[in-house]
Design a protein around this motif. Structure first.
Motif, short mmCIF file in Angstrom:
data_model
loop_
_atom_site.label_atom_id
_atom_site.label_comp_id
_atom_site.label_asym_id
_atom_site.label_seq_id
_atom_site.Cartn_x
_atom_site.Cartn_y
_atom_site.Cartn_z
N VAL A 1 -4.72 -50.67 10.86
CA VAL A 1 -5.40 -50.39 9.84
C VAL A 1 -5.07 -51.96 8.48
CG1 VAL A 1 -6.54 -49.34 7.52
CG2 VAL A 1 -6.03 -47.66 9.81
N ALA A 2 -3.89 -52.18 8.19
CA ALA A 2 -3.70 -53.15 7.58
C ALA A 2 -3.60 -54.62 7.73
CB ALA A 2 -2.90 -52.75 6.27
N ILE A 3 -3.20 -55.05 8.97
CA ILE A 3 -2.92 -55.67 9.08
C ILE A 3 -4.38 -57.41 9.04
CG2 ILE A 3 -3.23 -55.88 11.69
CD1 ILE A 3 -0.77 -57.88 12.18
N ILE A 4 -5.31 -56.72 9.47
CA ILE A 4 -6.53 -57.94 9.91
C ILE A 4 -6.93 -57.91 8.24
CG2 ILE A 4 -9.02 -58.15 10.20
CD1 ILE A 4 -8.40 -55.99 12.44
N PRO A 5 -6.99 -56.92 7.19
CA PRO A 5 -7.07 -57.44 6.18
C PRO A 5 -6.32 -58.08 5.09
CG PRO A 5 -7.02 -54.91 5.91
CD PRO A 5 -7.60 -55.76 7.35
N VAL A 6 -5.13 -57.75 5.36
CA VAL A 6 -3.88 -58.23 5.17
C VAL A 6 -4.24 -60.25 5.47
CG1 VAL A 6 -1.33 -59.23 5.32
CG2 VAL A 6 -2.54 -57.10 4.71
N TRP B 1 -4.63 -65.76 4.24
CA TRP B 1 -5.16 -67.10 4.65
C TRP B 1 -6.21 -67.44 3.95
CZ3 TRP B 1 -10.89 -68.52 5.81
CH2 TRP B 1 -11.28 -69.27 6.15
N LEU B 2 -6.62 -67.03 2.46
CA LEU B 2 -7.87 -67.51 1.61
C LEU B 2 -6.80 -67.66 0.46
CD1 LEU B 2 -10.60 -64.09 1.40
CD2 LEU B 2 -11.20 -67.61 2.59
N TRP C 1 3.50 -63.53 -0.33
CA TRP C 1 4.56 -62.25 -1.00
C TRP C 1 3.74 -60.39 -1.07
CZ3 TRP C 1 4.93 -59.96 -5.28
CH2 TRP C 1 4.02 -60.82 -6.68
N LEU C 2 2.84 -61.24 -2.07
CA LEU C 2 1.84 -59.90 -2.31
C LEU C 2 1.70 -58.98 -1.35
CD1 LEU C 2 1.16 -57.70 -4.74
CD2 LEU C 2 -0.66 -58.98 -5.17
N PHE C 3 0.80 -59.83 -0.16
CA PHE C 3 0.11 -59.36 0.93
C PHE C 3 1.33 -58.34 1.84
CE2 PHE C 3 -2.40 -62.71 -0.18
CZ PHE C 3 -3.75 -61.79 -1.69
N ALA C 4 2.67 -58.76 1.78
CA ALA C 4 3.26 -58.96 2.59
C ALA C 4 4.00 -56.87 1.91
CB ALA C 4 4.43 -59.81 2.94
N LEU C 5 3.82 -57.05 1.08
CA LEU C 5 4.05 -55.36 0.55
C LEU C 5 3.35 -54.68 1.04
CD1 LEU C 5 6.00 -54.09 -1.41
CD2 LEU C 5 4.72 -54.49 -3.23
N VAL C 6 1.78 -54.76 0.55
CA VAL C 6 0.78 -54.31 1.58
C VAL C 6 1.43 -53.47 3.04
CG1 VAL C 6 -1.43 -53.59 2.30
CG2 VAL C 6 -0.94 -55.09 0.37
N LEU C 7 2.00 -54.70 3.68
CA LEU C 7 2.32 -54.23 5.32
C LEU C 7 3.57 -53.06 5.44
CD1 LEU C 7 1.93 -57.69 7.06
CD2 LEU C 7 0.06 -55.65 7.14
N ILE C 8 4.18 -53.57 4.44
CA ILE C 8 5.60 -52.28 3.88
C ILE C 8 4.98 -51.14 3.28
CG2 ILE C 8 7.93 -52.27 2.39
CD1 ILE C 8 7.92 -55.42 3.06
N LEU C 9 3.56 -51.26 2.92
CA LEU C 9 3.34 -49.98 2.14
C LEU C 9 3.14 -48.74 3.44
CD1 LEU C 9 2.64 -50.91 -1.62
CD2 LEU C 9 4.08 -49.58 0.11
N ALA C 10 2.22 -49.56 3.97
CA ALA C 10 1.22 -48.79 4.82
C ALA C 10 2.50 -48.38 6.33
CB ALA C 10 0.51 -50.34 5.97
N TYR C 11 3.67 -49.11 6.66
CA TYR C 11 5.20 -48.83 7.72
C TYR C 11 5.08 -47.98 6.58
CZ TYR C 11 9.39 -48.37 9.74
OH TYR C 11 10.06 -47.73 10.85
N PHE C 12 5.02 -47.36 5.54
CA PHE C 12 5.97 -46.54 5.67
C PHE C 12 5.51 -45.07 5.09
CE2 PHE C 12 9.55 -49.14 4.37
CZ PHE C 12 10.25 -48.39 4.57
N GLN C 13 3.83 -45.77 5.30
CA GLN C 13 2.27 -44.34 5.05
C GLN C 13 2.66 -43.64 6.07
OE1 GLN C 13 0.62 -42.89 3.03
NE2 GLN C 13 -0.51 -42.42 5.18
#
Length: 486
Positions: free
Chosen positions: A366-371, A376-377, A383-395
C-alpha cells in the motif's frame, strides 16, 4: 390536549449557525465575485436569503407537541409536514446546550429513529426548555415522575463510580465520572493532532514563496536548524490544538445507566447529552491506540443504529473515554451486561507466526507506490519517505499481532483487530450480526487460510470487522456457529 408550541426565539441563532455550516461555500463564492458588481449584489441576496431569511421562515413554520403517545412535529413552508414519532421507535435523544443558552434553561434537542435520513434526524428542536427532554425520557421509560441523578462526589484525583439497586425504572443504577487526571491522559494521547498537522502543512503551501525564500536566504547557515525548529513548532501547535479540542469536548464527562437507558454528558462550551436504550446497541468496541497502550488506558464505545454520536470518535457513542486498563472489566460490565468480568483469551482466532508476514507485505504494498512517486518528485527527501516504509512495516506487524477472537458464549462473539496503530476489541451478540462471510483466494486455498468478515450496523452504514489470514478451520468454526445461531 396539549397545544403545539414554537421553539424559543434564541433558536434562530442556532438555525442560522446550521445555515452557515451548510452554505459556507456561498461566502467563498461571494468573495470571488468582488470585482463583478452585479453578480456581487446578487450573491449578497443569495447569502442573506440562505443564512438569514430561510432560518427565520423555518423557525416561524415549525412547532412541536409532546403527548403521552408520541412526539409530533409540524414543519414546512410550501409543503406542510406532520411527523408522528412514537416513543417505541426512538433510537436516541440528544441534548446540546451552548453556554449562552444555559442562563435561560434552554437547549437543543435532537430525536432520531432507525428510519432517519443519512444527514438529518427526524426532529431537531432548537432552544426548547431543558425539561422537555426529561419529559420525553419519562414517557419512553414509562416512569411517572422525574428522578434526579445525584452528582458524583469524591476527591478530584479519583474516578467516581457507583452502583445501587434499582428502586424504579427511572432510578440510576450505575454512574461514572472521569477525573481530571484521567481526562488529561486521554487528551494528551489523542491522535487528532495528525489531521491538524496536515492542515497546517497545507496552509504552509499557501504562504507566499517570496516570504519563505527571503527567510531561507537570510539564514542560509542556519537552514537545517530553522527547518528542524519549524517542524517541531508545527507539530507542537497541532498537538496543543488536538489536546484542547479533546479536553474541552470531554470536560466533566458523565455516564449514567438509568433503567434500560444509557446517558452520557460532556462538554465545556457546549454540554452534549445523549440518551440511548440498551436494546439499540449493535456492538461494543474497546479501543486503545498505541499511545494509550503505553499509559494503560482504554476507551469504551457502543455502536448504535443512529447518527446521534456523530461528534464522537469514529461516530460511535463513547461511554467510558479513558478508563484504566486494570479497572476496565470491573467498571464497564456495570453499564454493559454483555461484557465479561475479565479480559478473555482471544487466541482461538489468530494469525500464525509463519503467516504474519502477509499482513506486513500488504502494508508495504500500500505504501510503496506513493513513496516511489514522492521520491522521484522530491529526491532530496528520500530519507523521510523511507521512514514511511519503516512505519508501514511495523503497522503490518502490529495488525498481525493484535488479530484475535473467541466465541465467548453460545450467543456472544469477541473479535480483535489492529488498525492504524489502534487495537480494537469488539463484543458482538449473534442477533446483532447483520451478515458474515468467508473470503479466500485460490492461493489462500492452498495455504488453508481464510478472511473472516463480520458485518454489524453502524449508524446508517455498515461496520465491517475483518480478521485476515486466519486458519481455515478457525474461521469455518465461527461461520458454522453463526449459521446455526440464526
Amino acid at each position: 390536549m396539549t397545544k403545539p408550541k414554537r421553539t424559543h426565539p434564541l433558536g434562530l441563532f442556532l438555525h442560522m449557525a446550521h445555515a452557515i455550516k451548510d452554505y459556507w461555500y456561498l461566502l467563498i463564492l461571494l468573495i470571488s465575485l468582488y470585482n463583478q458588481p452585479v453578480w456581487f449584489i446578487l450573491g449578497w441576496v443569495l447569502v442573506i436569503g440562505a443564512i438569514l431569511v430561510w432560518p427565520i421562515v423555518r423557525w416561524v413554520t415549525l412547532s412541536y407537541r409532546v403527548t403521552p403517545e408520541a412526539v409530533e412535529i409540524n414543519s414546512g413552508v410550501l409543503v406542510r409536514h406532520h411527523e408522528h414519532i412514537p416513543y417505541a421507535r426512538i433510537q436516541t435523544v440528544q441534548r446540546k446546550q451552548w453556554f449562552f443558552l444555559a442562563p435561560f434553561k434552554l437547549e437543543e434537542v435532537t430525536i432520531e429513529t432507525a428510519s432517519h435520513d443519512d444527514n438529518k434526524p427526524e426532529a431537531r428542536l432548537a432552544a426548547v426548555p431543558t425539561s422537555l427532554a426529561g419529559e420525553i425520557d419519562r414517557y419512553r421509560q414509562g416512569a411517572p415522575a422525574p428522578t434526579e441523578v445525584a452528582p458524583a462526589v469524591g476527591e478530584e484525583t479519583t474516578n467516581t463510580f457507583a452502583t445501587e439497586e434499582p428502586a424504579s425504572t427511572g432510578q440510576a443504577t450505575a454512574h461514572y465520572r472521569i477525573n481530571n487526571r484521567t481526562l488529561f491522559k486521554f487528551a494528551v494521547t489523542s491522535t487528532g493532532f495528525i489531521p491538524l498537522l496536515l492542515i497546517l502543512l497545507a496552509l504552509y503551501n499557501k504562504i507566499p514563496r517570496s516570504w519563505t525564500d527571503t527567510l531561507i536566504n537570510d539564514a542560509t547557515h542556519l537552514a537545517l536548524i530553522i527547518l528542524v525548529i519549524g517542524a517541531l513548532v508545527v507539530v507542537l501547535i497541532a498537538w496543543v490544538g488536538a489536546f484542547l479540542w479533546t479536553y474541552l469536548r470531554y470536560y466533566h464527562f458523565d455516564v449514567t445507566l438509568q433503567g434500560d437507558q444509557l446517558k452520557t454528558a460532556k462538554g465545556f462550551f457546549q454540554r452534549n447529552t445523549i440518551t440511548a436504550p440498551l436494546r439499540r446497541i449493535q456492538a461494543i468496541r474497546i479501543k486503545q491506540n498505541i499511545f494509550r497502550q503505553w499509559l494503560h488506558i482504554q476507551t469504551v464505545q457502543v455502536l448504535l443504529a443512529s447518527k446521534a454520536a456523530s461528534d464522537d470518535d469514529d461516530d460511535d457513542l463513547v461511554i467510558l473515554p479513558a478508563v484504566p486498563q486494570a479497572q476496565l472489566y470491573d467498571v464497564a460490565p456495570n453499564f454493559l451486561g454483555w461484557l465479561p468480568n475479565h479480559m478473555p483469551d482471544l487466541g482461538a482466532l489468530n494469525v500464525a507466526d509463519r503467516h504474519k508476514w502477509y499482513l506486513v507485505r500488504n502494508a508495504l504494498l500500500v505504501a510503496i507506490i506513493p513513496v516511489a512517486i514522492a521520491t522521484w518528485l522530491w529526491p532530496h527527501w528520500w530519507w523521510l519517505f523511507a521512514l514511511v516504509l519503516i512505519l508501514a512495516y511495523f503497522q503490518g506487524l502490529f495488525a498481525a499481532r493484535q488479530t484475535g477472537g473467541q466465541l465467548l458464549t453460545p450467543t456472544m462473539l469477541a473479535l480483535q483487530t489492529g488498525h492504524v496503530w489502534t487495537k480494537e476489541t469488539y463484543y458482538v451478540p449473534a442477533d446483532m450480526i447483520q451478515s458474515m462471510r468467508l473470503e479466500r483466494s485460490v492461493w489462500m486455498r492452498r495455504k488453508q487460510l481464510m478472511h473472516l468478515v463480520v458485518n454489524v450496523r453502524h449508524g446508517n452504514k455498515n461496520q465491517s470487522i475483518e480478521l485476515r489470514y486466519l486458519q481455515a478451520k478457525q474461521a469455518q468454526r465461527i461461520y458454522d456457529w453463526y449459521v446455526r445461531t440464526v
